[in-house]
Enzyme design. Structure first.
Site, PDB file in Angstrom:
ATOM      1  N   SER A   1     -23.204  -7.030  24.109  1.00 31.69           N
ATOM      2  CA  SER A   1     -21.969  -7.758  24.438  1.00 31.69           C
ATOM      3  C   SER A   1     -20.890  -6.977  25.165  1.00 31.69           C
ATOM      4  O   SER A   1     -19.898  -7.570  25.587  1.00 31.69           O
ATOM      5  CB  SER A   1     -21.361  -8.342  23.169  1.00 31.69           C
ATOM      6  OG  SER A   1     -22.029  -9.523  22.836  1.00 31.69           O
TER       7      SER A   1
ATOM      8  N   SER B   1     -20.945 -11.306  24.561  1.00 34.23           N
ATOM      9  CA  SER B   1     -19.854 -12.079  24.017  1.00 34.23           C
ATOM     10  C   SER B   1     -18.470 -11.620  24.479  1.00 34.23           C
ATOM     11  O   SER B   1     -17.517 -12.378  24.349  1.00 34.23           O
ATOM     12  CB  SER B   1     -19.896 -12.007  22.486  1.00 34.23           C
ATOM     13  OG  SER B   1     -19.652 -10.698  22.039  1.00 34.23           O
TER      14      SER B   1
ATOM     15  N   LYS C   1      -9.999  -7.956  22.481  1.00 29.57           N
ATOM     16  CA  LYS C   1     -10.946  -9.012  22.115  1.00 29.57           C
ATOM     17  C   LYS C   1     -10.531  -9.607  20.775  1.00 29.57           C
ATOM     18  O   LYS C   1     -10.135  -8.865  19.867  1.00 29.57           O
ATOM     19  CB  LYS C   1     -12.352  -8.400  22.034  1.00 29.57           C
ATOM     20  CG  LYS C   1     -13.465  -9.406  21.738  1.00 29.57           C
ATOM     21  CD  LYS C   1     -14.846  -8.728  21.720  1.00 29.57           C
ATOM     22  CE  LYS C   1     -15.968  -9.719  21.473  1.00 29.57           C
ATOM     23  NZ  LYS C   1     -17.308  -9.100  21.499  1.00 29.57           N
TER      24      LYS C   1
END
Ligand code: GLN
Length: 494
Positions: free
Chosen positions: A182, A158, A78
């Site tokens: 998330s 997210s 990420k």
């Protein structure tokens, strides 16, 4: 031979050990899948040379009989994690061009365990969002679609890019972070497994901060076993993060097959929210039945302050964000927009560099922390946070080992479908997940079935502090009963 990208992390590890294929072949297979999947917008920055060099080194180690736990296994990162020498932007314009000279502890741990880095993955800007639509790189498209319907769906957020990439078989596993859901919400939307460990299990050092008292790293994977493998490698004490727990990291994989015989699983009555869809209701009941059949005792529990969790979260998280994001001023990192004087330079840089949702959070955060409002908002939210934590403590003190809830109130929705008129519509996605961050507890999302349109739905298990092992044991029971999720048909290949 089966497609190398269809293997689980554990299967790939075993295949490498038995020399059925090489780490270079495994890496190239995933690079090929990424090249075909540009339309999903999951990877925003590939690191092909680094990946290949790491894979070559992994093959040499395997040949010497010196394989480490994740030797030669390709993963995605990420973009919230700082990676040395590789641009790291948290998917914000304000950080474009920022190339850290250091590696986050969690990704460093992965490379020390032998994992191969395929590249950086899309996410919501500064991890603020539930749909991956706030990214400066544009939205991630979910590999999942409703039956007979081409509408492009969100993968959740997210960590939407991480979930989409794992679900679409672009990497064997991915790192993610979870401040209010998330990891778990995108996992639930994409039929993958995601665990947010106990606050303090993973170091936050080198991860771009959103709300420091809530942020935790964790993995998104294809299976519960894979999540256990990843989390073990990612975790561990780090003197560079004073909130990182100095505790031994158990062999999480050993807990995977342990079962739930004799465990007490709590069902919190406050999670039966008004207007909950019958599909979510059925999913939750199925989860209870599977755990009961496997020997657990199902008991109703009460977490009375649940209804205050979402509003309190949306005070605490923006408050911390407004403070954390003060450092992006055009001087130290990334973007700078010149002005007549330094004040104008700050203003122009921040105006141009932050997106709408991030600006909204900074303004809310500054407001709730300002003199005159501090007591009315921030202090009250902190008190509620303590009460939420106490609710859980009382349930666990009464002998409950873990809590079962749905992971999300619905399946994935369409891109652009939610939140444009009223941001609270988007915030409601986090209703089942934020309590866990507020209390600092571990939570895992495991696929539990599908809705009527064929979209994945997830169940959430919440554990005692530092008892991720029970979550892996119970998660495996759910995975066995629900069946492993088959990958979505590949419609995106270029
Ligand atoms: N959706 C939540 C938010 O927007 C949680 C995000 C997260 O966990 N990073 O704040």
């Amino acid at each position: 031979m089966t497609n190398l990208t269809d293997l689980t992390l554990a299967e790939a590890r075993d295949g490498l050990a038995s020399k059925s294929f090489s780490a270079v072949e495994l890496t190239q297979a995933h690079q090929g899948a990424i090249a075909q999947a540009k339309g999903l917008n999951a990877f925003i920055r590939e690191t092909p040379d680094q990946a290949l060099a790491m894979a070559v080194a992994a093959d040499e180690r395997i040949a010497r009989g010196e394989a480490r736990p994740l030797e030669g296994l390709p993963v995605g990162v990420k973009d919230l994690f700082c990676t040395e020498g590789v641009e790291s932007t948290a998917c914000s314009t304000i950080l474009k061009g920022f190339t850290p000279r250091y590696e986050s502890t969690v990704t460093g741990n992965l490379w020390n365990a032998g994992a191969v880095m395929l590249g950086k993955i899309n996410c919501d800007e500064f991890a603020m969002g539930s749909s991956n639509e706030t990214s400066a790189f544009g939205p991630v498209v979910s590999p999942w679609r409703r039956a007979g319907d081409d509408t492009k769906l969100v993968p959740g957020g997210s960590s939407g890019g991480s979930a989409a990439a794992v679900s679409a078989r672009l990497c064997l596993a991915a790192t993610a972070t979870d401040t209010g859901g998330s990891i778990r919400q995108p996992a639930a939307f994409t039929g993958t497994v995601g665990i947010k460990p106990t606050y303090g299990r993973c170091s936050r050092w080198g991860i771009v901060a959103f709300a420091s008292s809530l942020d935790q790293a964790g993995p998104i994977t294809k299976t519960v076993r894979d999540a256990a493998m990843m989390l073990r490698a990612m975790s561990g004490h780090d003197p560079k993060d004073s909130t990182c727990a100095d505790m031994p990291v158990p062999d999480f994989e050993a807990a995977v097959g342990r079962g739930v015989k004799g465990l007490r699983i709590g069902i919190p009555k406050e999670y039966r929210v008004e207007g909950m869809s019958p599909e979510i209701e059925r999913l939750w009941e199925a989860g209870q039945a599977w755990l009961r059949e496997a020997g657990a005792e199902i008991v109703e529990v009460s977490l009375p302050h649940t209804k205050y969790a979402l509003p309190a979260y949306y005070i605490v998280a923006p408050a911390e964000a407004s403070s954390n994001l003060a450092r992006y001023d055009g001087v130290r990192y990334g973007l700078r927009v010149e002005g007549r004087d330094v004040t104008e330079m700050y203003e122009r840089t921040r105006a141009a560099g932050f997106g709408r949702e991030v600006k909204r959070r900074i303004m809310i955060g500054a407001y709730v922390l300002s003199a005159g409002y501090y007591d009315a908002y921030y202090l009250r939210a902190q008190k509620i946070r303590t009460l939420i934590k106490r609710d859980f403590e009382e349930v666990y003190a009464a002998g409950v080992d873990a809590i079962l809830t749905p992971a999300t109130p619905s399946a994935a929705f369409g891109i652009g479908e939610k939140g444009s008129a009223d941001p609270v519509e988007m915030y409601l996605n986090d209703i089942f997940t934020v309590t866990v961050n507020m209390a600092g507890l571990p939570g895992i999302a495991v696929p539990g079935g599908f809705d009527a349109q064929g979209l994945p739905l997830g169940l959430q298990l919440i554990g005692r502090p530092f008892d991720e092992e029970t979550l892996f044991a119970a998660g495996q029971v759910i995975e066995d009963a629900a069946g492993r999720v088959a990958p979505p048909p590949v419609w995106w290949a270029a």
